[in-house]
Design an enzyme around this catalytic site. Structure first.
Site, short mmCIF file in Angstrom:
data_model
loop_
_atom_site.label_atom_id
_atom_site.label_comp_id
_atom_site.label_asym_id
_atom_site.label_seq_id
_atom_site.Cartn_x
_atom_site.Cartn_y
_atom_site.Cartn_z
N SER A 80 30.38 38.71 42.76
CA SER A 80 31.03 39.36 41.50
C SER A 80 31.70 40.23 40.71
O SER A 80 31.92 40.26 39.87
CB SER A 80 30.23 38.03 40.01
OG SER A 80 29.29 37.11 40.40
N LYS B 110 31.01 43.66 30.28
CA LYS B 110 31.09 42.04 30.37
C LYS B 110 30.22 41.20 29.03
O LYS B 110 28.77 41.97 28.93
CB LYS B 110 30.83 41.72 31.55
CG LYS B 110 30.72 40.22 32.33
CD LYS B 110 29.77 40.57 34.00
CE LYS B 110 30.55 38.79 34.43
NZ LYS B 110 29.69 39.19 35.75
N SER C 119 32.59 37.32 39.08
CA SER C 119 32.59 36.04 37.45
C SER C 119 33.01 37.59 36.25
O SER C 119 33.23 36.90 35.41
CB SER C 119 31.33 36.08 37.12
OG SER C 119 29.99 37.05 36.88
#
Length: 491
Positions: free
Chosen positions: A202, A96, A178
């Protein structure tokens, strides 16, 4: 060109099917000389070109590591010399975009304000992955600032990367946030596995909506050093994978004590380098599993049917089902995130050194204001509130009371109370529950099927701190008894 020449040149072996391949299968193929790490990396790059940047255009990959092929080649040479570091040796993994890497890739949390920012050193977990022989394939797109920029930003949108699409219904279904790009890339077979981060849902949320296994570990099992933060008390990284075994392999590489992160000290003696040893097809036999129906009103009739089938599968696998063990929503207070965000983010910027393109939360706000068309499509409500409504010292009475209340309600009055009262081995939670994130407790999401409109649905096993071995045992047994992972149709 002979097959041996093809291997040397990195021409992919077309007999090896990369779609839905497990880490164990990739390792077996590399051991047998059927494919190399370089060829695996090429196959994933080709799929990124075909499906992420053209075709269905999922937009899940933000940046490719320009050294990925060279790293893979070096790992192939090590293998040829008889040295295999572990189960991740030569396996391409995405990270990420809020995880620092000290290489030719940027770390930006999806924001144009950090589009030119290079981290001075690897995050602790990135170092661990390199040591284990993983190939850092690139950075995954994400919801900008981990969805703590504004109130109306859709999951998977960032000013730097644009909108991530759910491969099970592009433009129809949310990709979840996210860690949107990390999840979508794994679901679409654009990498072997990925690392996401979670503050409140997330990892679990995108895993649920992309037919994936996601592990939200105990806070402190994985170091927070080198993560662009929201909070001190809820942020954690964790694996996203297509199978429980793959997620367990990745967790073993990520977990461990970091001298620079005091939250990891309690993990000494409770973190494992190999979580696959806990996987057991019969792992649900005799296990007391509490059914959390506290969120029942959130689900459609169709989703309730998927939940019932999942519970029946656990019963058939030998689990003892315990009802009346409902968790209710324990929404984390905005005051907690607001107060910790300003302090944690400014501390992160200080770690970048004098060359950092922005040096404070105020600098980010000013950058956004200078570029409103690009940066303020959805506003910056949370950034403004964090900057102007908090001191950054975390001394506000409201913050202190809310932080302590959140812990009490999610721990002593929530998960602990239910598990102790009913003598549970785990809580079974359909969809995404917020209590583990607020408590800092572990949860493992597993696919449970898909709705008629194609959107995947998942269920999670929740436990007390450092009970990842038990949760993985239950999740693996459930996966074997009720295989529900579905690959998206991209063509």
């Amino acid at each position: 060109m002979t097959e041996a020449d093809s291997r040397k040149r990195g021409v992919p072996n077309m007999t090896f099917r990369i779609e839905e391949a497990t880490i164990r299968q990739m390792q077996a193929a590399m051991t047998a000389g059927e494919i190399s790490s370089r060829q695996l990396t090429v196959l994933y790059l080709e799929r990124i070109a075909a499906y992420d940047k053209s075709g269905i255009t999922l937009n899940s990959v933000l940046e490719i590591n320009p050294d990925a092929l060279y790293i893979a080649e070096n790992l192939d040479l090590e293998r040829a010399e008889g040295h295999v570091r572990g189960p991740l040796h030569g396996i391409p993994v995405l990270l990420k975009d809020n995880i620092d890497t000290a290489d030719k890739m940027h770390t930006s949390a999806g924001s144009q304000a950090l589009a030119d920012s290079f981290a001075p050193e690897d995050a602790f977990l990135a170092k661990r992955l390199r040591e284990e022989g993983a190939v850092p394939l690139g950075k995954a797109n994400m919801t900008e600032w981990a969805n703590f920029m504004t109130t109306d930003m859709p999951s998977g949108y960032s000013s730097r990367g644009g909108q991530v699409l759910n491969p099970y219904g592009p433009g129809l279904h949310t990709p979840g946030g996210s860690s949107s790009g990390s999840a979508v890339a794994v679901a679409a077979n654009l990498c072997a596995a990925a690392v996401g981060t979670e503050t409140s849902g997330s990892i679990l949320h995108p895993a649920c909506h992309n037919s994936l296994v996601g592990i939200k570990p105990t806070l402190g099992l994985i170091s927070r050093t080198g993560l662009i933060p929201i909070t001190y008390t809820q942020d954690t990284a964790g694996p996203l994978a297509r199978t429980v075994e793959d997620a367990a392999i990745l967790l073993g590489a990520l977990a461990g004590e970091d001298p620079r992160d005091p939250a990891t000290r309690p993990s000494r003696g409770r973190a494992y380098s190999d979580y696959t040893k806990f996987l057991d097809r019969e792992g649900l036999k005799g296990a007391r599993i509490g059914i959390n129906r506290g969120y029942q009103g959130d689900f459609t009739k169709e989703e309730k049917g998927l939940i019932d089938r999942a519970i029946r599968a656990m019963k058939q696998a030998g689990a003892e089902i315990v009802e009346e063990t409902n968790l209710h929503h324990v929404a984390d207070h905005s005051s907690v995130l607001l107060n910790e965000f300003k302090s944690a983010l400014n501390r992160y910027f200080a770690s970048l050194g004098p060359q950092a393109p922005v040096k404070s939360l105020k600098d980010v706000i000013d950058f956004n204001n200078r570029n409103p068309r690009k940066m303020l499509k959805y506003g910056q409500t949370w950034l403004l509130r964090a900057e102007y409504e908090t001191s950054g010292t975390m001394t506000e009475p409201e913050y202190i009371r809310d932080r302590l209340k959140d812990w009490r309600m999610s721990r002593e009055e929530g998960i602990d109370k239910l598990m102790d009262k009913h003598r549970l081995d785990a809580l079974f939670c359909p969809g995404v529950t917020d209590s583990p994130a607020v408590a800092g407790y572990p949860a493992v999401m597993v696919p449970a099927g898909c709705r008629a409109d194609g959107l995947p649905f998942g269920v999670s096993f929740v436990g007390k701190p450092y009970e990842e071995p038990a949760l993985l045992r239950f999740a693996y047994a459930f996966e074997q008894a009720h295989p529900a992972r579905v690959a998206p149709k991209l063509d």
